[in-house]
Scaffold this motif. Sequence first.
Motif, PDB file in Angstrom:
ATOM      1  N   GLN A   1       0.846  -1.202   0.000  1.00  0.00           N
ATOM      2  CA  GLN A   1       0.000   0.000   0.000  1.00  0.00           C
ATOM      3  C   GLN A   1       0.877   1.246   0.000  1.00  0.00           C
ATOM      4  OE1 GLN A   1      -3.564  -0.198   0.914  1.00  0.00           O
ATOM      5  NE2 GLN A   1      -3.892   1.986   0.832  1.00  0.00           N
ATOM      6  N   ALA A   2       1.900   1.216   0.841  1.00  0.00           N
ATOM      7  CA  ALA A   2       2.743   2.403   1.003  1.00  0.00           C
ATOM      8  C   ALA A   2       3.566   2.675  -0.250  1.00  0.00           C
ATOM      9  CB  ALA A   2       3.650   2.220   2.203  1.00  0.00           C
ATOM     10  N   ALA A   3       4.079   1.614  -0.846  1.00  0.00           N
ATOM     11  CA  ALA A   3       4.984   1.796  -1.979  1.00  0.00           C
ATOM     12  C   ALA A   3       4.258   1.800  -3.306  1.00  0.00           C
ATOM     13  CB  ALA A   3       6.017   0.681  -1.966  1.00  0.00           C
ATOM     14  N   ALA A   4       2.941   1.614  -3.272  1.00  0.00           N
ATOM     15  CA  ALA A   4       2.157   1.519  -4.510  1.00  0.00           C
ATOM     16  C   ALA A   4       2.800   0.505  -5.459  1.00  0.00           C
ATOM     17  CB  ALA A   4       2.018   2.876  -5.175  1.00  0.00           C
ATOM     18  N   SER A   5       3.342  -0.547  -4.873  1.00  0.00           N
ATOM     19  CA  SER A   5       3.909  -1.671  -5.642  1.00  0.00           C
ATOM     20  C   SER A   5       5.087  -1.280  -6.526  1.00  0.00           C
ATOM     21  CB  SER A   5       2.836  -2.325  -6.507  1.00  0.00           C
ATOM     22  OG  SER A   5       1.940  -2.993  -5.702  1.00  0.00           O
ATOM     23  N   ASP A   6       5.819  -0.274  -6.126  1.00  0.00           N
ATOM     24  CA  ASP A   6       6.975   0.093  -6.924  1.00  0.00           C
ATOM     25  C   ASP A   6       8.165   0.315  -6.007  1.00  0.00           C
ATOM     26  OD1 ASP A   6       8.412   0.607  -9.151  1.00  0.00           O
ATOM     27  OD2 ASP A   6       7.913   2.743  -9.175  1.00  0.00           O
ATOM     28  N   PRO A   7       9.090  -0.576  -5.916  1.00  0.00           N
ATOM     29  CA  PRO A   7       9.144  -1.824  -6.672  1.00  0.00           C
ATOM     30  C   PRO A   7       8.215  -2.880  -6.072  1.00  0.00           C
ATOM     31  CG  PRO A   7      10.999  -1.705  -5.176  1.00  0.00           C
ATOM     32  CD  PRO A   7      10.248  -0.417  -5.020  1.00  0.00           C
ATOM     33  N   ALA A   8       7.845  -3.838  -6.908  1.00  0.00           N
ATOM     34  CA  ALA A   8       6.970  -4.913  -6.426  1.00  0.00           C
ATOM     35  C   ALA A   8       7.709  -5.759  -5.396  1.00  0.00           C
ATOM     36  CB  ALA A   8       6.542  -5.775  -7.602  1.00  0.00           C
ATOM     37  N   LEU A   9       6.951  -6.407  -4.569  1.00  0.00           N
ATOM     38  CA  LEU A   9       7.553  -7.237  -3.515  1.00  0.00           C
ATOM     39  C   LEU A   9       7.862  -8.648  -4.016  1.00  0.00           C
ATOM     40  CD1 LEU A   9       5.139  -6.087  -0.681  1.00  0.00           C
ATOM     41  CD2 LEU A   9       7.492  -5.335  -1.053  1.00  0.00           C
ATOM     42  N   TYR A  10       7.285  -9.011  -5.160  1.00  0.00           N
ATOM     43  CA  TYR A  10       7.546 -10.341  -5.737  1.00  0.00           C
ATOM     44  C   TYR A  10       7.931 -10.167  -7.198  1.00  0.00           C
ATOM     45  CZ  TYR A  10       5.634 -12.655  -1.636  1.00  0.00           C
ATOM     46  OH  TYR A  10       5.431 -13.113  -0.361  1.00  0.00           O
ATOM     47  N   LEU A  11       8.730 -11.098  -7.670  1.00  0.00           N
ATOM     48  CA  LEU A  11       9.106 -11.103  -9.085  1.00  0.00           C
ATOM     49  C   LEU A  11       7.909 -11.554  -9.917  1.00  0.00           C
ATOM     50  CD1 LEU A  11      12.513 -12.854  -8.518  1.00  0.00           C
ATOM     51  CD2 LEU A  11      12.263 -10.534  -9.408  1.00  0.00           C
ATOM     52  N   ALA A  12       7.784 -11.000 -11.105  1.00  0.00           N
ATOM     53  CA  ALA A  12       6.593 -11.286 -11.917  1.00  0.00           C
ATOM     54  C   ALA A  12       6.543 -12.738 -12.384  1.00  0.00           C
ATOM     55  CB  ALA A  12       6.560 -10.350 -13.119  1.00  0.00           C
ATOM     56  N   SER A  13       7.667 -13.287 -12.790  1.00  0.00           N
ATOM     57  CA  SER A  13       7.632 -14.646 -13.341  1.00  0.00           C
ATOM     58  C   SER A  13       8.428 -15.624 -12.486  1.00  0.00           C
ATOM     59  CB  SER A  13       8.167 -14.645 -14.774  1.00  0.00           C
ATOM     60  OG  SER A  13       9.495 -14.164 -14.796  1.00  0.00           O
ATOM     61  N   ASP A  14       8.490 -15.342 -11.215  1.00  0.00           N
ATOM     62  CA  ASP A  14       9.242 -16.193 -10.297  1.00  0.00           C
ATOM     63  C   ASP A  14       8.358 -16.467  -9.083  1.00  0.00           C
ATOM     64  OD1 ASP A  14      12.532 -16.748  -9.920  1.00  0.00           O
ATOM     65  OD2 ASP A  14      11.304 -16.853  -8.089  1.00  0.00           O
ATOM     66  N   THR A  15       8.650 -17.561  -8.399  1.00  0.00           N
ATOM     67  CA  THR A  15       7.899 -17.898  -7.197  1.00  0.00           C
ATOM     68  C   THR A  15       8.244 -16.967  -6.043  1.00  0.00           C
ATOM     69  OG1 THR A  15       8.479 -20.132  -7.906  1.00  0.00           O
ATOM     70  CG2 THR A  15       7.179 -19.951  -5.916  1.00  0.00           C
ATOM     71  N   HIS A  16       9.426 -16.366  -6.113  1.00  0.00           N
ATOM     72  CA  HIS A  16       9.989 -15.713  -4.923  1.00  0.00           C
ATOM     73  C   HIS A  16       9.817 -14.203  -4.915  1.00  0.00           C
ATOM     74  CE1 HIS A  16      12.173 -19.539  -5.534  1.00  0.00           C
ATOM     75  NE2 HIS A  16      11.972 -19.641  -4.231  1.00  0.00           N
ATOM     76  N   TRP A  17      10.237 -13.663  -3.814  1.00  0.00           N
ATOM     77  CA  TRP A  17      10.141 -12.220  -3.653  1.00  0.00           C
ATOM     78  C   TRP A  17      11.273 -11.481  -4.376  1.00  0.00           C
ATOM     79  CZ3 TRP A  17      10.181 -12.899   2.372  1.00  0.00           C
ATOM     80  CH2 TRP A  17      11.358 -13.498   2.784  1.00  0.00           C
TER      81      TRP A  17
END
Lengths: 453, 372
Positions: free
Chosen positions: A209-225
């Motif tokens: 919420q705070a970061a507005a998903s930038d950077p995202a907390l998870y990788l787009a095409s990976d299982t991990h953060w």
Amino acid sequence: MKSPARRSQMLLTLGFLAVIAGVPAAQIAIELRRGEPVQSTDVFRCPPTAENLRRFEHALEDGWWGQETLRPRMQQFLLATLGDTGAKALAGREDWLFYRPGVRYLVEPNRAERDDGGSIWVQPPSGETRRDSVVAAIVRFRDQLAQRGIQLLVVPIPGKASVYPDMLSRRAEGTWRDFRSPTEELLEELERRGVNAVDLFAVFREARQAAASDPALYLASDTHWTPAGAKVAADAVAQRLRQLDWLPEHPYKYAGRTVRVRRSGDLPGMMQAPGAREWFPAEIVECRQVLDPLHGGLLVPAAGGREGTYMNEHLVDTPMEASLLVLGDSFSRIYQFAEPASLGEVDGPTTSEPSQSEPPDDRPSREAATAKRRLLPGSAGFPSLLADALGAAVDYIVSDGGAATDVRRRLSVNPAILERKRVVIWEFAERDVALGKEGWRDVPLPSAPNQSM
Amino acid sequence: MFFTDSINALLALRGDGLLPLLRVTLPIGISFYTFQAMSYTIDLYRGEARPARSLVDFACFVSLFPQLLAGPIIRYHTVAAQLDHREHSLARFSEGVALFILGFAKKVLLANVMGEVADAVFGAAAPTALDAWCGALAYALQIYFDFAAYSDLAIGLGRMFGFEFPRNFDAPYLADSITDFWRRWHISLSTFLRDYLYIPLGGNRKGPGRTYVNLAVVMLFGGLWHGANWTFVAWGAMHGALLAWERWMGKNSLYAALPRPARVAVTMILVLVTWVLFRAESLSAAGSYLAAMFGLSAPGSASLLLSAEVYTPRHLAVMLLCLILTVQPIQAFDWSRRTLNPVHVLGLLALFVFALVVMSTQAFSPFLYFRF
């Protein structure tokens, strides 16, 4: 002269028989050409028990020439035509991918302790459901450690879909803040049972919420953060340890620097489709490498453990010995090691942080000696970030997919690791509560030697 | 085990001692060859067939491998003569090949994919109403294409060996009533139950009341034949009740006056609801699922994720294809007997190879009727 109908019948019959016979004939020919024994005769070499027959079938399936040639092509065709991402991956929105078992864990009801085949998930079983039994297993481990005067802090890692449900399904758009993972019930139960835990679900929601998903907390095409996700988790764990007053007495200052890493996700690889990596390109993320200012090196071990398992009894080469031990899985492994088999690579020159005690350039370091070999920079994963956030050395035992049992097993055969420990931080992926490779086995810890806190 | 568990549950209520539980390993396909053995005895008793010439002929009938595991149920009098004498020809063999390929493709390309959808939704804790209906439809398509596929494979293999087995499905989802459904679905079972149970019980010759009882008994038995579980009993009871109700209402039934497409749709909805009982692991699970279908339970937040698993392009495309194949009138059983031209042949062979390669990308997925 044959009639057209008869010619068609002949063509169909011969074509059918050619396919039926052609597959094993080609297999035998390939095996003979390679100088290998003919696999199909294996069935006659052992008693026809159910287990032997099953093993034979699996071996035939795995050894079939089409596994390497036809199957990937077909998977590629299905991906290109129907967007089929295979058995392990689920396609989300904006080219995000999710690990299917992780999503299954969230969607399914709390599984019964005993599965259809009668096998037990947690040993010894302590409840009707897997979640109840897992709580009991955690409590048992907490008590085992307490006998040695060691505290336990449990850290279930939210799956990507728990934090980004809206990137998996449009239905969750706008309501991701209200998404409840079943693991949150586990956390509540742990709290009732007096087990200290970190609620990363709330922390991640807040961070997103705070970061507005930038950077995202998870990788787009990976299982991990992402490194950002790992940093948020490390900070939250450090904060909880401070609250509990479980920190070492003499804080230590680490240095750090930023490294850009190009990392291909693990999920396209799981599709086993040749073109998948082009469909889901590598992501560039910024890692914070944690450095030891006194010795000028990365906080990674000189040598890893066996494949998939990394154990480091003294992560940080400092005068002090770590009083904290992380037990974890691939969420602790990612960015932490210079993974020789990983998919990432250093993207351009690294940028040093001027802050703190940056090591002089001319100082010899292990990193310099091995920099060219590294694909990922290492020392930027959860253990190092935690060490940095705490200002304290951290030892760790990390086993990919093995946080439920394997790490405890490794600990039980190396009890010396615990000699100076005061706190064990147990990190595991939330899906391990109900899904995984071996369940939660009972692992006794050797009796505690006489030691003072 | 089912009966012992059920009796023990009753005894436990009274506080009585429990019956010991015998754990017997049953061979797969037991329900099919038990029926075949019964058919042999009954047909001989009725004088509808002559005894097999030898033990080998009898064993061949009971364990006839193409259909041993999952039907269709072959009645002795229909193959007695074929056990004695069969005609082998290229035409018949190729008809068998054509049907075999169509059955194989149905299983791999359609049934298995619909099974993924059904498994995902039935395995969810609290699906939405839309997901629950989609899951029930997927299961209806899965069980049809799975079982029809096995029947095609069995009949096709039979043709290759010179046997002619009877048709087992006749576009069942085009039925416009439950009575019509049972004329089209698993025909070998419904005719078996009709000839060997319903008619000996008196059929409809002993008055309306007895007819309804007979229907209920037959369908209860038919449900139980599928497995020792209360879900199958409930499934059979529901079909029995619907059959009795349709017979009672006759042309005045709720939907008899509707145009045929509407009758087909209503029948399909009733069948979907009953499939939930058939698919669910327990009666309580079936109740929860039906509650979700009719919007009587609140979906969990995690159920939002289910759509990503269910409504993929592949699943939707295959579901659409299944629906088209379900409502079109041409049946594989008949099509495979037509005179094939080279284009048909090449199409069939390409379909066979394609299905084989697709199978290599799929997880192990046994035929549903293997467990019955």
